[in-house]
Structures are given as structure tokens and as C-alpha cells.
Design a protein around this motif. Structure first.
Motif, PDB file in Angstrom:
ATOM      1  N   SER A   2       0.830  -1.204   0.000  1.00  0.00           N
ATOM      2  CA  SER A   2       0.000   0.000   0.000  1.00  0.00           C
ATOM      3  C   SER A   2       0.862   1.252   0.000  1.00  0.00           C
ATOM      4  O   SER A   2       1.839   1.348   0.749  1.00  0.00           O
ATOM      5  CB  SER A   2      -0.939   0.018   1.213  1.00  0.00           C
ATOM      6  N   LEU A   3       0.471   2.195  -0.844  1.00  0.00           N
ATOM      7  CA  LEU A   3       1.143   3.489  -0.938  1.00  0.00           C
ATOM      8  C   LEU A   3       0.158   4.558  -0.500  1.00  0.00           C
ATOM      9  O   LEU A   3      -0.847   4.816  -1.173  1.00  0.00           O
ATOM     10  CB  LEU A   3       1.617   3.735  -2.369  1.00  0.00           C
ATOM     11  N   VAL A   4       0.448   5.171   0.633  1.00  0.00           N
ATOM     12  CA  VAL A   4      -0.448   6.157   1.244  1.00  0.00           C
ATOM     13  C   VAL A   4       0.116   7.553   1.025  1.00  0.00           C
ATOM     14  O   VAL A   4       1.296   7.801   1.307  1.00  0.00           O
ATOM     15  CB  VAL A   4      -0.607   5.890   2.761  1.00  0.00           C
ATOM     16  N   HIS A   5      -0.719   8.447   0.533  1.00  0.00           N
ATOM     17  CA  HIS A   5      -0.354   9.854   0.364  1.00  0.00           C
ATOM     18  C   HIS A   5      -1.173  10.670   1.365  1.00  0.00           C
ATOM     19  O   HIS A   5      -2.399  10.736   1.273  1.00  0.00           O
ATOM     20  CB  HIS A   5      -0.668  10.305  -1.065  1.00  0.00           C
ATOM     21  N   ALA A   6      -0.484  11.253   2.347  1.00  0.00           N
ATOM     22  CA  ALA A   6      -1.148  12.083   3.349  1.00  0.00           C
ATOM     23  C   ALA A   6      -1.441  13.463   2.779  1.00  0.00           C
ATOM     24  O   ALA A   6      -0.614  14.044   2.065  1.00  0.00           O
ATOM     25  CB  ALA A   6      -0.280  12.206   4.596  1.00  0.00           C
ATOM     26  N   HIS A   7      -2.632  13.991   3.098  1.00  0.00           N
ATOM     27  CA  HIS A   7      -3.053  15.310   2.646  1.00  0.00           C
ATOM     28  C   HIS A   7      -3.512  16.137   3.847  1.00  0.00           C
ATOM     29  O   HIS A   7      -3.915  15.593   4.878  1.00  0.00           O
ATOM     30  CB  HIS A   7      -4.228  15.195   1.666  1.00  0.00           C
ATOM     31  N   SER A   8      -3.495  17.440   3.686  1.00  0.00           N
ATOM     32  CA  SER A   8      -4.029  18.320   4.721  1.00  0.00           C
ATOM     33  C   SER A   8      -5.516  18.043   4.902  1.00  0.00           C
ATOM     34  O   SER A   8      -6.213  17.644   3.965  1.00  0.00           O
ATOM     35  CB  SER A   8      -3.826  19.784   4.326  1.00  0.00           C
ATOM     36  N   SER A   9      -6.000  18.263   6.109  1.00  0.00           N
ATOM     37  CA  SER A   9      -7.401  17.986   6.422  1.00  0.00           C
ATOM     38  C   SER A   9      -8.332  18.757   5.486  1.00  0.00           C
ATOM     39  O   SER A   9      -8.168  19.954   5.265  1.00  0.00           O
ATOM     40  CB  SER A   9      -7.693  18.369   7.876  1.00  0.00           C
ATOM     41  N   GLY A  10      -9.293  18.052   4.916  1.00  0.00           N
ATOM     42  CA  GLY A  10     -10.281  18.658   4.028  1.00  0.00           C
ATOM     43  C   GLY A  10      -9.882  18.703   2.567  1.00  0.00           C
ATOM     44  O   GLY A  10     -10.714  19.012   1.704  1.00  0.00           O
ATOM     45  N   THR A  11      -8.628  18.356   2.261  1.00  0.00           N
ATOM     46  CA  THR A  11      -8.129  18.474   0.889  1.00  0.00           C
ATOM     47  C   THR A  11      -8.860  17.559  -0.083  1.00  0.00           C
ATOM     48  O   THR A  11      -9.058  17.912  -1.256  1.00  0.00           O
ATOM     49  CB  THR A  11      -6.623  18.159   0.851  1.00  0.00           C
TER      50      THR A  11
END
Length: 250
Positions: free
Chosen positions: A112-121
Motif C-alpha cells: 500500500s502506498l499512502v499519500h497524506a493530505h491536509s485535512s479537508g483536501t
């Protein structure tokens, strides 16, 4: 070949709040999120889930202190994980994991490749008419192209939301477990999971035996709190996605 960490899961159905309470999950901090899964729009309208059938899961999670988008191959083989994706890595905002996924007698490899984003993005990606594939990053696209080249992300729709509540590192006997409850379209699940990591001196036989002991301890600890384990053989992701696709049919 390096040994892989193993995530061991058991699923619970029925009175999920009572099960969470019995397992001690209501005493600590809980993270609430909404989860969507992407599938081919036209296929979902016919109740089919071809991405999942091809071993590809595209998941969007919104809530908590960040959003994230995950591209996962499950099941997969170590041989198909090539180039930079042959070994785990962390490179902000990405986390790439390869691990064994055990649930009952089912044992598969998952990457699994997870890309974290800012909340609400990611909120716009799950709006009606939006194509969640537009939020897939170039690195995630490279992951799919290298490791699952037959799969194309085109004409997708976001199915959901699944309502998720999660409590991490909950003491259960001498284990630390994660409890994650899912609720959607009349289905309610609780997943209880642990992770077992190989030691430096483990060989495959030694590590597998230790993981099997931990699996039995987990199952016994849950049953010991009066909580029955689900007898369904399908993963909760398949059951939920199948239900969501069925709900898309006219």
C-alpha cells in the motif's frame, strides 16, 4: 528475501458498540473518519467491482487531523513489486508498506502506498460527479504502472461514505490491539487487529510460528471477553464495496 511484518485481523459483527465496550475501546481517544472507495463508474452501476476483483483498492479517508489517499494491491506477490516498490519506504508525504495480511485461514501479501493530505483536501474528490482518480498522485500512478500495469484508473466513482471510528493500542490481555468499527448500508463491522514484526534473527519458520501463536492469542482474547468472531470468509472491504456497488444500481 526479507521477512514481512504481519497484520493479523479478526472481525466482529452484531452489536458493535457492545463489543467495543467489552474490548476496552471506549475508554481512550477515538478517531472518527469517513471512508470512500473508488470503482469504475459504469461497472458499479451494474453492481460490479472490477478494480477490487483485479486486486486494486483505491481508498480515500477524510477526517481526524489529516486526509489520505491509499492505493493498495491486495493480494499481490513480491515478484510483481519492482523497482523502488520492492521495499518499504517513507518519504513525506508518502508511506509505502509491504506486509502479510492474515484473517482466519486467509493469508495474502499486500502493498500500500499512502499519500497524506491536509485535512479537508480530498473532500472535492468524493463529491457527486467527481472522478477520484484525479487525486491520484504521480508516484501512486507510477506504483500502479510498475506493479499492476493491466489496471487503468479511468472513469471512476467514489462509493461511500463508510463511517469509521478507531481506537489504537488498546490493552487486551498482554496484547495491544487496534479497534476499527465500520458502518454503512446496513452493515456494521468491528475489526480487531495486531501487527507482528520479525526479529533480526528470525527465519521464516520461526517467525510464522510466532505469528500463529499471536493469532491464537488474539482470537482467544476477543472470545474471552464474550465477543463472537464473524464467520464470513470475505474481507470486510469486499463485503462493504459489494454492498455499496449494489446500492448504486438503478
Amino acid at each position: 528475501m526479507d521477512l514481512l511484518p504481519t497484520e493479523i485481523k479478526v472481525n466482529v459483527e452484531g452489536d458493535v458498540p457492545a463489543a467495543v465496550s467489552s474490548l476496552g475501546g471506549s475508554r481512550g481517544p477515538i478517531t472518527s473518519r469517513r471512508i470512500w472507495f473508488a470503482e469504475e463508474r459504469d461497472s458499479a452501476a451494474e453492481g460490479r467491482v472490477p478494480l477490487l476483483d483485479a486486486g486494486v483498492i483505491l481508498r480515500l479517508r477524510i477526517g481526524g487531523n489529516r486526509d489520505d489517499l491509499t492505493v493498495k494491491l491486495r493480494p499481490c506477490t513480491r515478484e510483481q513489486l519492482v523497482g523502488r516498490f520492492s521495499a518499504p519506504f517513507e518519504a513525506e508525504p508518502f508511506t509505502y508498506k509491504i506486509e502479510e495480511d492474515w484473517s482466519g485461514h486467509r493469508r495474502v501479501t499486500a502493498a500500500s502506498l499512502v499519500h497524506a493530505h491536509s485535512s479537508g483536501t480530498l473532500s472535492d474528490a468524493v463529491e457527486p460527479g467527481a472522478d477520484p482518480a484525479a487525486s491520484v498522485d504521480a508516484v501512486q500512478d507510477q506504483f500502479l504502472h510498475a506493479c499492476a500495469p493491466a489496471v487503468l484508473l479511468k472513469g471512476l466513482v467514489a462509493l461511500g461514505p463508510v463511517h469509521s471510528t478507531k481506537a489504537d493500542d488498546v490493552p487486551l490481555d498482554d496484547l495491544k490491539v487496534d479497534l476499527e468499527a465500520w458502518s454503512v448500508t446496513g452493515l456494521d463491522f468491528l475489526e480487531v487487529s495486531i501487527r507482528v514484526k520479525p526479529n533480526d534473527d528470525d527465519d521464516l519458520e520461526t517467525f510464522t510460528a510466532r505469528a500463529e501463536r499471536e493469532q491464537r492469542k488474539l482470537e482467544d482474547a476477543v472470545r474471552g471477553r464474550g465477543v463472537a468472531l464473524s464467520e464470513h470468509s470475505d474481507s470486510k472491504t469486499r463485503r462493504v464495496l459489494t454492498a455499496l456497488a449494489a446500492a448504486e444500481q438503478p
